[in-house]
Scaffold this motif. Structure first.
Motif, mmCIF file in Angstrom:
data_model
loop_
_atom_site.group_PDB
_atom_site.id
_atom_site.type_symbol
_atom_site.label_atom_id
_atom_site.label_comp_id
_atom_site.label_asym_id
_atom_site.label_seq_id
_atom_site.Cartn_x
_atom_site.Cartn_y
_atom_site.Cartn_z
ATOM 1 N N ALA A 1 2.256 16.342 12.904
ATOM 2 C CA ALA A 1 1.330 15.400 12.301
ATOM 3 C C ALA A 1 1.688 13.959 12.636
ATOM 4 N N GLY A 2 2.902 13.753 13.101
ATOM 5 C CA GLY A 2 3.313 12.441 13.530
ATOM 6 C C GLY A 2 3.588 11.447 12.428
ATOM 7 N N ALA A 3 3.771 11.894 11.173
ATOM 8 C CA ALA A 3 3.877 10.864 10.167
ATOM 9 C C ALA A 3 4.634 11.195 8.898
ATOM 10 N N VAL A 4 5.112 12.374 8.698
ATOM 11 C CA VAL A 4 5.663 12.719 7.398
ATOM 12 C C VAL A 4 7.140 13.067 7.502
ATOM 13 N N LEU A 5 7.934 12.525 6.591
ATOM 14 C CA LEU A 5 9.327 12.907 6.476
ATOM 15 C C LEU A 5 9.611 13.030 4.995
ATOM 16 N N LEU A 6 9.998 14.209 4.556
ATOM 17 C CA LEU A 6 10.231 14.440 3.135
ATOM 18 C C LEU A 6 11.677 14.162 2.795
ATOM 19 N N SER A 7 11.903 13.693 1.558
ATOM 20 C CA SER A 7 13.265 13.459 1.104
ATOM 21 C C SER A 7 13.852 14.750 0.558
ATOM 22 N N GLY A 8 15.123 14.700 0.242
ATOM 23 C CA GLY A 8 15.794 15.856 -0.326
ATOM 24 C C GLY A 8 15.393 16.041 -1.777
ATOM 25 N N CYS A 9 16.324 16.498 -2.593
ATOM 26 C CA CYS A 9 16.021 16.905 -3.952
ATOM 27 C C CYS A 9 15.680 15.769 -4.907
ATOM 28 N N SER A 10 16.070 14.543 -4.610
ATOM 29 C CA SER A 10 15.788 13.477 -5.557
ATOM 30 C C SER A 10 15.234 12.270 -4.827
ATOM 31 N N GLY A 11 14.699 11.348 -5.603
ATOM 32 C CA GLY A 11 14.153 10.138 -5.022
ATOM 33 C C GLY A 11 12.722 10.318 -4.552
ATOM 34 N N ALA A 12 12.214 9.249 -3.974
ATOM 35 C CA ALA A 12 10.832 9.243 -3.503
ATOM 36 C C ALA A 12 10.692 10.110 -2.261
ATOM 37 N N VAL A 13 9.534 10.707 -2.132
ATOM 38 C CA VAL A 13 9.199 11.465 -0.933
ATOM 39 C C VAL A 13 8.816 10.442 0.129
ATOM 40 N N GLU A 14 9.498 10.461 1.246
ATOM 41 C CA GLU A 14 9.223 9.517 2.324
ATOM 42 C C GLU A 14 8.059 10.037 3.152
ATOM 43 N N VAL A 15 6.995 9.267 3.173
ATOM 44 C CA VAL A 15 5.784 9.677 3.872
ATOM 45 C C VAL A 15 5.004 8.427 4.275
ATOM 46 N N SER A 16 4.377 8.475 5.437
ATOM 47 C CA SER A 16 3.619 7.317 5.902
ATOM 48 C C SER A 16 2.146 7.445 5.527
ATOM 49 N N VAL A 17 1.490 6.324 5.549
ATOM 50 C CA VAL A 17 0.059 6.263 5.258
ATOM 51 C C VAL A 17 -0.691 6.565 6.559
ATOM 52 N N PRO A 18 -1.640 7.497 6.529
ATOM 53 C CA PRO A 18 -2.384 7.808 7.755
ATOM 54 C C PRO A 18 -3.299 6.668 8.185
ATOM 55 N N GLY A 19 -3.624 6.650 9.459
ATOM 56 C CA GLY A 19 -4.420 5.582 10.037
ATOM 57 C C GLY A 19 -5.817 5.434 9.463
ATOM 58 N N GLY A 20 -6.408 6.520 8.978
ATOM 59 C CA GLY A 20 -7.764 6.460 8.442
ATOM 60 C C GLY A 20 -7.827 6.271 6.945
ATOM 61 N N ALA A 21 -6.717 5.881 6.331
ATOM 62 C CA ALA A 21 -6.653 5.769 4.869
ATOM 63 C C ALA A 21 -7.466 4.609 4.322
ATOM 64 N N ASP A 22 -8.035 3.778 5.183
ATOM 65 C CA ASP A 22 -8.784 2.621 4.714
ATOM 66 C C ASP A 22 -10.239 2.933 4.353
ATOM 67 N N VAL A 23 -10.674 4.198 4.498
ATOM 68 C CA VAL A 23 -12.036 4.561 4.091
ATOM 69 C C VAL A 23 -12.115 4.549 2.560
ATOM 70 N N ASP A 24 -13.297 4.281 2.046
ATOM 71 C CA ASP A 24 -13.479 4.172 0.592
ATOM 72 C C ASP A 24 -12.974 5.399 -0.168
ATOM 73 N N ALA A 25 -13.229 6.593 0.353
ATOM 74 C CA ALA A 25 -12.850 7.825 -0.344
ATOM 75 C C ALA A 25 -11.336 7.966 -0.491
ATOM 76 N N CYS A 26 -10.559 7.287 0.357
ATOM 77 C CA CYS A 26 -9.097 7.365 0.262
ATOM 78 C C CYS A 26 -8.507 6.243 -0.588
ATOM 79 N N ALA A 27 -9.338 5.293 -1.012
ATOM 80 C CA ALA A 27 -8.852 4.184 -1.819
ATOM 81 C C ALA A 27 -8.454 4.632 -3.223
#
Length: 149
Positions: A15-41
């Motif tokens: 998918a070119g964009a996701v890296l998950l964290s281990g057992c604690s803390g925030a899940v590291e993940v990037s915002v996809p390129g098309g996230a600027d559409v109204d439905a993703c807001a």
């Protein structure tokens, strides 16, 4: 390598964009390129996914959400899948194309542009049972005229 990291590494490759964290803390993940559409807001993400509670993500965007540990990750605004010969399944009226990863399954909504991506670790198999919670988000995205039929 933890299961969450293995799933994240596989997803990052495909998918070119996701890296998950281990057992604690925030899940590291990037915002996809098309996230600027109204439905993703302000997507209608489920409160829980199969009883899994929400987790914080590093994305800082409403277009990305996660639940449980290992995390089920959803991203609104990924690239649409073109017409394909691969399997397409329909869950609650929404089409999804599954892709096997080394430690789980990646689902991308079909017939929407942009699309929703859901990464499900193998611990939660059968993975398609988690998809009904994401139908509202997929249905809110613009149709591209394609369906699973």
């Amino acid at each position: 390598m933890t299961r969450a990291r293995a799933l994240g590494a596989a997803a990052a490759t495909s998918a070119g964009a996701v890296l998950l964290s281990g057992c604690s803390g925030a899940v590291e993940v990037s915002v996809p390129g098309g996230a600027d559409v109204d439905a993703c807001a302000d997507p209608a993400w489920p409160r829980t996914v199969s009883g899994l509670e929400p987790r914080e993500t590093s994305a800082g965007s409403p277009a990305v959400a996660a639940w449980g540990d290992p995390a089920v990750v959803a991203r609104c605004g990924v690239a649409a899948i073109p017409p394909t010969e691969v399997e397409c399944i329909e869950v609650d009226g929404a089409g999804w194309v599954p892709e096997a990863l080394s430690d789980g399954t990646r689902f991308v909504s079909f017939g929407r542009d942009p699309a929703v991506e859901v990464l499900v670790p193998s611990e939660y198999d059968p993975a398609p049972l988690l998809l009904p919670g994401f139908t509202a988000v997929a249905d809110a995205l613009p149709s591209n005229g394609l369906d699973c039929r």
